[in-house]
Design a protein around this motif. Structure first.
Motif, PDB file in Angstrom:
ATOM      1  N   LEU A  76       0.061  21.773  13.464  1.00  0.00           N
ATOM      2  CA  LEU A  76      -0.187  22.689  12.904  1.00  0.00           C
ATOM      3  C   LEU A  76      -2.004  23.018  12.131  1.00  0.00           C
ATOM      4  CD1 LEU A  76       1.120  25.646  14.233  1.00  0.00           C
ATOM      5  CD2 LEU A  76       2.501  25.739  12.889  1.00  0.00           C
ATOM      6  N   LYS A  77      -2.315  24.063  12.641  1.00  0.00           N
ATOM      7  CA  LYS A  77      -3.559  24.555  11.967  1.00  0.00           C
ATOM      8  C   LYS A  77      -2.428  26.361  10.771  1.00  0.00           C
ATOM      9  CE  LYS A  77      -6.773  22.508  14.291  1.00  0.00           C
ATOM     10  NZ  LYS A  77      -7.960  22.908  15.627  1.00  0.00           N
ATOM     11  N   ASN A  78      -3.445  26.697  10.066  1.00  0.00           N
ATOM     12  CA  ASN A  78      -3.535  27.474   9.390  1.00  0.00           C
ATOM     13  C   ASN A  78      -2.881  28.040   8.352  1.00  0.00           C
ATOM     14  OD1 ASN A  78      -6.091  28.663  10.689  1.00  0.00           O
ATOM     15  ND2 ASN A  78      -5.104  29.424  12.627  1.00  0.00           N
ATOM     16  N   HIS A 174      -2.375  38.306  12.132  1.00  0.00           N
ATOM     17  CA  HIS A 174      -1.931  38.035  11.545  1.00  0.00           C
ATOM     18  C   HIS A 174      -2.440  37.957   9.134  1.00  0.00           C
ATOM     19  CE1 HIS A 174       1.590  38.682  13.579  1.00  0.00           C
ATOM     20  NE2 HIS A 174       0.898  37.643  14.844  1.00  0.00           N
ATOM     21  N   VAL A 175      -2.329  38.674   9.040  1.00  0.00           N
ATOM     22  CA  VAL A 175      -2.551  38.955   7.403  1.00  0.00           C
ATOM     23  C   VAL A 175      -1.324  38.979   6.149  1.00  0.00           C
ATOM     24  CG1 VAL A 175      -4.162  39.790   5.854  1.00  0.00           C
ATOM     25  CG2 VAL A 175      -4.862  39.801   7.762  1.00  0.00           C
ATOM     26  N   HIS A 176      -1.862  37.762   5.317  1.00  0.00           N
ATOM     27  CA  HIS A 176      -0.779  38.049   4.108  1.00  0.00           C
ATOM     28  C   HIS A 176      -2.186  38.522   2.683  1.00  0.00           C
ATOM     29  CE1 HIS A 176       2.928  38.038   1.755  1.00  0.00           C
ATOM     30  NE2 HIS A 176       2.378  37.419   0.766  1.00  0.00           N
ATOM     31  N   SER A 177      -1.352  39.132   2.120  1.00  0.00           N
ATOM     32  CA  SER A 177      -2.524  39.725   1.232  1.00  0.00           C
ATOM     33  C   SER A 177      -1.026  39.769   0.130  1.00  0.00           C
ATOM     34  CB  SER A 177      -3.218  40.775   1.480  1.00  0.00           C
ATOM     35  OG  SER A 177      -3.158  41.409   0.353  1.00  0.00           O
ATOM     36  N   GLY A 178      -1.829  39.529  -1.598  1.00  0.00           N
ATOM     37  CA  GLY A 178      -1.369  40.102  -2.741  1.00  0.00           C
ATOM     38  C   GLY A 178      -2.767  39.631  -3.635  1.00  0.00           C
ATOM     39  N   LYS A 179      -2.130  40.281  -4.486  1.00  0.00           N
ATOM     40  CA  LYS A 179      -3.154  40.690  -5.517  1.00  0.00           C
ATOM     41  C   LYS A 179      -2.771  38.951  -6.280  1.00  0.00           C
ATOM     42  CE  LYS A 179      -2.743  44.314  -8.331  1.00  0.00           C
ATOM     43  NZ  LYS A 179      -1.960  45.369  -9.408  1.00  0.00           N
ATOM     44  N   GLY A 180      -3.978  39.112  -6.556  1.00  0.00           N
ATOM     45  CA  GLY A 180      -4.648  37.612  -7.043  1.00  0.00           C
ATOM     46  C   GLY A 180      -4.065  35.732  -6.752  1.00  0.00           C
ATOM     47  N   LEU A 181      -3.406  36.249  -5.387  1.00  0.00           N
ATOM     48  CA  LEU A 181      -3.424  35.047  -4.265  1.00  0.00           C
ATOM     49  C   LEU A 181      -4.493  34.202  -4.096  1.00  0.00           C
ATOM     50  CD1 LEU A 181      -0.727  35.445  -1.249  1.00  0.00           C
ATOM     51  CD2 LEU A 181      -0.231  34.705  -3.332  1.00  0.00           C
ATOM     52  N   ASP A 182      -4.326  33.121  -4.273  1.00  0.00           N
ATOM     53  CA  ASP A 182      -5.620  32.180  -4.589  1.00  0.00           C
ATOM     54  C   ASP A 182      -5.036  31.338  -3.455  1.00  0.00           C
ATOM     55  OD1 ASP A 182      -7.121  29.780  -6.967  1.00  0.00           O
ATOM     56  OD2 ASP A 182      -7.233  30.313  -4.738  1.00  0.00           O
ATOM     57  N   CYS A 183      -5.326  31.391  -2.066  1.00  0.00           N
ATOM     58  CA  CYS A 183      -4.953  30.513  -1.195  1.00  0.00           C
ATOM     59  C   CYS A 183      -6.035  28.935  -0.588  1.00  0.00           C
ATOM     60  CB  CYS A 183      -4.704  31.278   0.131  1.00  0.00           C
ATOM     61  SG  CYS A 183      -3.594  32.148  -0.602  1.00  0.00           S
ATOM     62  N   GLN A 184      -5.201  27.717  -0.172  1.00  0.00           N
ATOM     63  CA  GLN A 184      -6.262  27.199   0.693  1.00  0.00           C
ATOM     64  C   GLN A 184      -5.294  26.910   2.250  1.00  0.00           C
ATOM     65  OE1 GLN A 184      -5.799  23.629  -2.386  1.00  0.00           O
ATOM     66  NE2 GLN A 184      -6.339  24.270  -3.647  1.00  0.00           N
ATOM     67  N   ARG A 185      -6.697  26.677   2.660  1.00  0.00           N
ATOM     68  CA  ARG A 185      -5.630  26.403   4.623  1.00  0.00           C
ATOM     69  C   ARG A 185      -6.076  25.322   4.790  1.00  0.00           C
ATOM     70  NH1 ARG A 185      -9.205  27.990   9.826  1.00  0.00           N
ATOM     71  NH2 ARG A 185     -10.600  28.385   8.206  1.00  0.00           N
ATOM     72  N   LEU A 186      -4.797  25.287   5.526  1.00  0.00           N
ATOM     73  CA  LEU A 186      -4.309  23.456   5.576  1.00  0.00           C
ATOM     74  C   LEU A 186      -3.641  23.960   6.659  1.00  0.00           C
ATOM     75  CD1 LEU A 186      -2.252  23.314   2.497  1.00  0.00           C
ATOM     76  CD2 LEU A 186      -4.557  22.590   2.852  1.00  0.00           C
ATOM     77  N   SER A 188      -0.790  21.366   9.410  1.00  0.00           N
ATOM     78  CA  SER A 188       0.484  20.257   8.423  1.00  0.00           C
ATOM     79  C   SER A 188      -0.417  19.314   8.316  1.00  0.00           C
ATOM     80  CB  SER A 188       0.730  20.495  10.087  1.00  0.00           C
ATOM     81  OG  SER A 188       1.840  19.757   9.665  1.00  0.00           O
ATOM     82  N   GLY A 189      -0.171  18.298   7.121  1.00  0.00           N
ATOM     83  CA  GLY A 189       0.072  17.266   6.290  1.00  0.00           C
ATOM     84  C   GLY A 189      -0.681  16.928   5.548  1.00  0.00           C
ATOM     85  N   ASP A 190      -1.724  18.346   5.555  1.00  0.00           N
ATOM     86  CA  ASP A 190      -2.891  18.186   4.412  1.00  0.00           C
ATOM     87  C   ASP A 190      -2.334  18.155   3.042  1.00  0.00           C
ATOM     88  OD1 ASP A 190      -5.796  20.261   5.898  1.00  0.00           O
ATOM     89  OD2 ASP A 190      -4.472  17.903   6.588  1.00  0.00           O
ATOM     90  N   ARG A 191      -3.756  17.493   1.790  1.00  0.00           N
ATOM     91  CA  ARG A 191      -2.689  17.853   0.384  1.00  0.00           C
ATOM     92  C   ARG A 191      -4.140  19.134  -0.120  1.00  0.00           C
ATOM     93  NH1 ARG A 191      -3.485  14.475  -4.388  1.00  0.00           N
ATOM     94  NH2 ARG A 191      -5.428  14.844  -4.464  1.00  0.00           N
ATOM     95  N   TYR A 192      -2.888  19.189  -1.023  1.00  0.00           N
ATOM     96  CA  TYR A 192      -3.831  20.598  -1.055  1.00  0.00           C
ATOM     97  C   TYR A 192      -3.933  20.528  -3.077  1.00  0.00           C
ATOM     98  CZ  TYR A 192       0.822  22.286  -3.209  1.00  0.00           C
ATOM     99  OH  TYR A 192       2.161  21.977  -4.472  1.00  0.00           O
ATOM    100  N   VAL A 193      -4.133  20.722  -3.343  1.00  0.00           N
ATOM    101  CA  VAL A 193      -5.309  20.374  -4.788  1.00  0.00           C
ATOM    102  C   VAL A 193      -5.249  21.819  -5.665  1.00  0.00           C
ATOM    103  CG1 VAL A 193      -6.162  19.378  -6.820  1.00  0.00           C
ATOM    104  CG2 VAL A 193      -5.169  18.544  -4.694  1.00  0.00           C
TER     105      VAL A 193
END
Lengths: 239, 206
Positions: A76-78, A174-186, A188-193
């Motif tokens: 699954l993406k996104n 579909h959008v999810h927005s928030g103040k100060g949100l620092d997001c990484q698009r992944l 399934s199974g990806d690593r985030y840092v």
């Protein structure tokens, strides 16, 4: 057949050992947050597949074979891993294309104030607008984007939103927005840092539009790399 | 016998003439009018409904069915009333499992896995719009509109509408629809012992 399957699984396991992810090293006085984000089928569905049954979705290497009609959770993406970081300012630019009756990305999590650089590859002028899933008055509209042109649009609403076009009702993101949100698009199974974080408490959110979100609060200490793995599935989000 | 029959018939007809308006009042009146959309946009599938202005009405207890044959929710869009139950019926021909869930803030639910032949149920206590999905199949999506009362009608395109048997009282006429660019104004009115007609409900751009 079973023995071939077992041998292949052993080979894949051995190969994966060479690619073990290392712990991120934070800068002096800073910390880091890292982990793996996965998506998964409903627990009851998985439990059924692991049981002894003639009826199932067996794949060649064991596990589940996901047909074209099914949600392929392991691929699954996104998916998004997001850190709610007051130090993170909006204003980042994200690329988005209109191709026929589809956006190039079906869902996105971002910071309020971020921009979408929309490239209209279709033959229509599109008047895009943004609405709020939970507030009928939440609304933002944008200048028309002529065919084969590009325009930046700013996301100034917060929450669960939807980007649509007046000219084509099937265009939807579909959008999810928030103040100060620092997001990484992944995927399934990806690593985030998240590197070089000032010590303190942070809210972390893992999100996919069709699965909802799981949130955590973490404490980051200087010199520490905090591990946080998460799995998004319907039963984990709702129950 | 003929002498008794004639007065009986006369009394019966008189009573009918006197009581008919009262009966109509007790059973409700039709409410009608027209829907106008700003710019003449041909919005599809508008749901016009009535909300009691200053009182509550008995909660509904109807049951509605949604089938899942061919990996599709059918009907894909359904209008129900607060208090109603929806049954999701797995009537697939093959052994195909479905899971029904919703992330809607007012109506969040996960009904678990339903095998072929099973029925999963959920009761909707709060009004609102609900998008629901099957977690197994990527194209299975459905929509529910949960209304505050059972007095509603569905229009395929903007135009004339009629809602029958509306009880006496103060009501608010509203509309909901699928196009997120538009929103409905509201209209408050009173139902007495006469039909209400010539209402004009406007749907405008946000």
């Amino acid at each position: 057949m079973k023995s071939i399957r077992h041998i292949l699984i052993l080979i894949m396991f051995a190969l994966s050992g060479f690619g073990c992810a290392s712990v991120p090293e934070p800068s002096p006085g800073k910390g880091a947050l890292y982990g793996t984000l996965k998506a998964q089928s409903h627990k009851e569905f998985l439990d059924k597949q692991s049981g002894e049954s003639d009826v199932g979705y067996d794949g060649f290497l064991g596990g589940i074979f996901y047909s074209e009609a099914m949600v392929n959770y392991p691929r699954l993406k996104n998916l998004y891993a997001c850190l709610m970081n007051p130090a993170h300012q909006g204003g980042a630019v994200h690329a988005l294309e209109i191709n026929g009756s589809e956006f190039s990305i079906k869902s996105m999590a971002l910071a309020k104030g971020d921009r979408l650089r929309v490239k209209n590859n279709s033959g229509l002028t599109h008047h895009l607008y943004l609405t709020d899933d939970n507030n009928e008055d939440g609304f933002q509209e944008y200048a028309p984007i002529p065919p084969q042109s590009e325009q930046d649009i700013s996301i100034n609403l917060e929450g669960d939103l939807e980007l649509n076009s007046e000219e084509d009702e099937s265009l939807r993101m579909h959008v999810h927005s928030g103040k100060g949100l620092d997001c990484q698009r992944l995927t399934s199974g990806d690593r985030y840092v998240f590197q070089d974080l000032a010590p303190g408490n942070y809210n972390v959110m893992f999100w996919f539009w069709r699965l909802g979100s799981i949130k955590h609060q973490v404490t980051i200490k200087a010199g520490q790399s905090r591990l946080l793995n998460e799995t998004l599935s319907v039963d984990r989000v709702i129950h | 016998m003929a002498q008794i029959g004639k007065p009986v018939i006369t009394i019966f007809l008189t009573l009918l003439l006197v009581l008919a308006p009262c009966l109509a009042w007790a059973h409700g009146q039709p409410v009608s009018g027209t829907v106008q959309v700003q710019g003449g946009k041909k919005l599809k599938k508008m749901i016009l409904y009535l909300e009691p202005a200053n009182s509550s009405f008995p909660i509904s207890h109807n049951t509605h069915k949604v089938t899942q044959k061919g990996r599709r929710f059918n009907p894909g869009l359904q209008v129900i009333t607060q208090g109603d139950t929806v049954e999701f019926i797995n009537n697939e021909d093959k052994e195909i499992d479905h899971n029904v869930y919703s992330l809607a803030k007012t109506n969040i639910f996960d009904l678990g896995l339903g095998e072929k032949g099973s029925t999963l149920k959920v009761k909707f206590e709060k009004e609102g719009k609900v998008n629901y999905y099957c977690s197994v199949h990527k194209r299975m999506e459905g929509k529910l509109f949960i209304l505050p009362s059972r007095y509603h009608t569905i229009l395929k395109t903007p135009g004339d509408f009629k809602i029958d048997n509306v009880p006496p009282g103060r009501w608010v006429l509203k509309a909901t629809h699928l196009h997120r660019r538009y929103k409905s104004k509201t209209l408050e009115f009173t139902v007495g012992n006469q039909p209400v007609s010539n209402l004009v409900l406007e749907i405008v751009k946000k």
